[in-house]
Design an enzyme around this catalytic site. Structure first.
Site, PDB file in Angstrom:
ATOM      1  CD  GLU A   1      -4.561   7.648   9.796  1.00 51.57           C
ATOM      2  OE1 GLU A   1      -3.950   8.718  10.004  1.00 51.57           O
ATOM      3  OE2 GLU A   1      -4.258   6.576  10.366  1.00 51.57           O
TER       4      GLU A   1
ATOM      5  CD  GLU B   1      -1.601   3.703   8.294  1.00 50.37           C
ATOM      6  OE1 GLU B   1      -1.355   4.082   9.471  1.00 50.37           O
ATOM      7  OE2 GLU B   1      -1.744   4.485   7.340  1.00 50.37           O
TER       8      GLU B   1
ATOM      9  CE1 TYR C   1       0.307   2.135  13.527  1.00 43.96           C
ATOM     10  CE2 TYR C   1      -1.677   3.332  12.905  1.00 43.96           C
ATOM     11  CZ  TYR C   1      -0.435   2.823  12.583  1.00 43.96           C
ATOM     12  OH  TYR C   1       0.062   3.000  11.316  1.00 43.96           O
TER      13      TYR C   1
ATOM     14  CG  HIS D   1      -1.068   9.463   3.419  1.00 45.89           C
ATOM     15  ND1 HIS D   1      -0.757   8.150   3.605  1.00 45.89           N
ATOM     16  CD2 HIS D   1      -0.893  10.048   4.620  1.00 45.89           C
ATOM     17  CE1 HIS D   1      -0.397   7.934   4.844  1.00 45.89           C
ATOM     18  NE2 HIS D   1      -0.469   9.085   5.486  1.00 45.89           N
TER      19      HIS D   1
ATOM     20  NE  ARG E   1      -3.401   2.413   2.707  1.00 52.56           N
ATOM     21  CZ  ARG E   1      -3.237   3.145   3.803  1.00 52.56           C
ATOM     22  NH1 ARG E   1      -2.501   2.693   4.801  1.00 52.56           N
ATOM     23  NH2 ARG E   1      -3.806   4.321   3.909  1.00 52.56           N
TER      24      ARG E   1
ATOM     25  CG  ASN F   1      -4.977   3.387   8.721  1.00 46.50           C
ATOM     26  OD1 ASN F   1      -5.034   2.400   7.998  1.00 46.50           O
ATOM     27  ND2 ASN F   1      -4.593   4.567   8.275  1.00 46.50           N
TER      28      ASN F   1
END
Length: 439
Positions: A127, A340, A269, A81, A36, A267
């Site tokens: 995002e 992600e 985390y 992005h 990606r 994404n």
């Protein structure tokens, strides 16, 4: 045991000169089948629709795509992005002006035409929720527009502008999706989606106010963008709080939004606790978003999970499963990709390379989050792929070179790449059975 993932890959935004042929060899050696990356809008159309297409930029990305395909690696391409041509910012204010919808549609059309025969996975925005919150509420990202108490910028209005910018991003996404669905998808055979930054939230206190605050925070963080592009309207949790500050969609907007995305990119985390600030008193100046909540990584001095070197990032694997299930249930199990997921190592110029290479924390993190993801898939979540952030250590936005996410260590002076323990672990994982045990 469960079969997992049709696409296993690596995810990164790199400056165009940063990816070298040897990096594609590293991907091939690892055994990933997808990569990606993001196209820079400014490299393709420096002056937007008011100027010519930069043929050098087209050539560069075609060479990158061809090199990936030659190694059996499918390009997973993001159109936006964070970056916007400076010319459009100067000419009409970029995301604060509806003209940006037409410009983004033109840019998307150029990319579909130039690369679509070889690209089967398109992402409109990476995002956008982060772009708006950090660019127009806190003002820590360009264009650095905000107002107190959310931030201290030279200009901007954190109570109004984020919703204007978000509205234009949503409709720019809809413009690109409409173009792809009507003009390219049938003959090119690809799919198109959007990627959202996600954090799972747990109530700080076991009281109704904080439980409701969690749902409100999720709506302001995730449903803000996904509800309109899937259901055609903003989430009711936001409308109840913001009222007329939240824009409305016209009948023409609704027509565009009828062209639905094919997948949701996630994404993910970390996770945090949420405290309500509508029905509970909060310290003045501490409310961090227009959702009227405070987020924190600790409860009674105990972190929600093991802290990492990245501020506010904690290891909380259960958040992956809970996040996937939330999106699955709210959006009728539209296909999902984990676009992600990764672990940061703090880094200074004095750190011994050997310490950076022995990244046991990253291995433990990846294994625990993949296990959590598998639990969600056992419950029926339609997850089609998983991308690690990231292949290489690189420049991490506001943190510069002080945070390393790569499977490969990069000596920033010599550009030498060296596999970390996590690269070896991931290669063995990819070479093993297409299953992972749930704990």
């Amino acid at each position: 045991m469960v079969r997992i993932f049709r696409r296993l890959g690596l995810s990164k935004y790199h400056p165009p000169q940063f990816i070298q042929n040897e990096d594609i060899e590293l991907m091939h050696h690892l055994g990933v089948n997808s990569y990606r990356f993001s196209i820079s809008w400014s490299r393709i159309l420096p002056r937007g629709r008011f100027g010519k297409v930069n043929s050098v930029g087209i050539t560069f990305y075609n060479r990158l795509i061809d090199a990936l395909l030659l190694q059996g690696i499918q390009p997973f391409v993001t159109l936006n992005h964070n970056d916007v041509p400076q010319y459009l910012e100067d000419r009409y204010g970029a995301w604060l002006n509806p003209q940006i919808q037409k410009d983004f549609g033109h840019y998307a059309d150029v990319c579909f035409k130039a690369f679509g025969r070889k690209v089967k996975y398109w992402i409109t925005f990476n995002e956008p929720n982060n772009v708006v919150v950090k660019g127009f509420i806190s003002g820590v990202y360009p264009p650095q527009r905000c107002s107190k108490p959310f931030g201290d910028c030279l200009s901007g209005d954190s109570n109004i502008e984020p919703y204007i910018a978000a509205h234009n991003i949503i409709l720019a996404h809809a413009t690109a999706v409409e173009t792809y669905k009507k003009e390219y998808q049938a003959k090119q055979g690809g799919s198109i989606g959007i990627v959202i930054s996600t954090r799972w939230f747990e109530p700080l206190r076991d009281i109704p106010a904080d439980r409701f605050a969690v749902q409100r925070a999720l709506a302001f963080d995730i449903a803000w963008f996904l509800d309109p592009v899937i259901f055609g309207e903003y989430p009711p949790e936001m409308r109840q709080v913001l009222g007329l500050r939240l824009p409305t969609f016209s009948s023409e907007d609704g027509r565009k939004l009828q062209h639905k995305l094919d997948f949701i990119g996630i994404n993910h985390y970390t996770s945090k606790y949420i405290q309500d600030c509508i029905f509970s008193p909060c310290e003045e100046g501490s409310i961090e978003s227009t959702a009227f909540v405070i987020s924190t990584g600790e409860r009674n001095g105990i972190p929600i999970g093991t802290p990492t070197s990245m501020p506010d990032n904690f290891v909380f694997p259960d958040g992956m499963e809970k996040m996937i299930m939330y999106i699955m249930q709210r959006y009728n199990n539209i296909p999902m990709f984990i676009t992600e997921n990764g672990y940061a190592q703090g880094s200074t110029s004095n750190d011994p390379t050997a310490d950076m290479l022995n990244d046991e924390g990253r291995v433990e993190y990846l294994h625990s989050y993949l296990t959590s993801l598998t639990r969600a898939m056992r419950q029926g979540a339609d997850v089609r792929g998983y991308f690690i952030w990231s292949l290489l250590d690189n420049f991490e936005w506001l943190f510069g070179y002080t945070q390393r996410f790569g499977l490969y260590h990069v000596n920033f002076e010599t550009q030498e790449r060296t596999p970390k323990l996590s690269a070896k672990w991931f290669k063995e994982f990819l070479e093993g059975p297409e299953v992972i045990e749930s704990e």
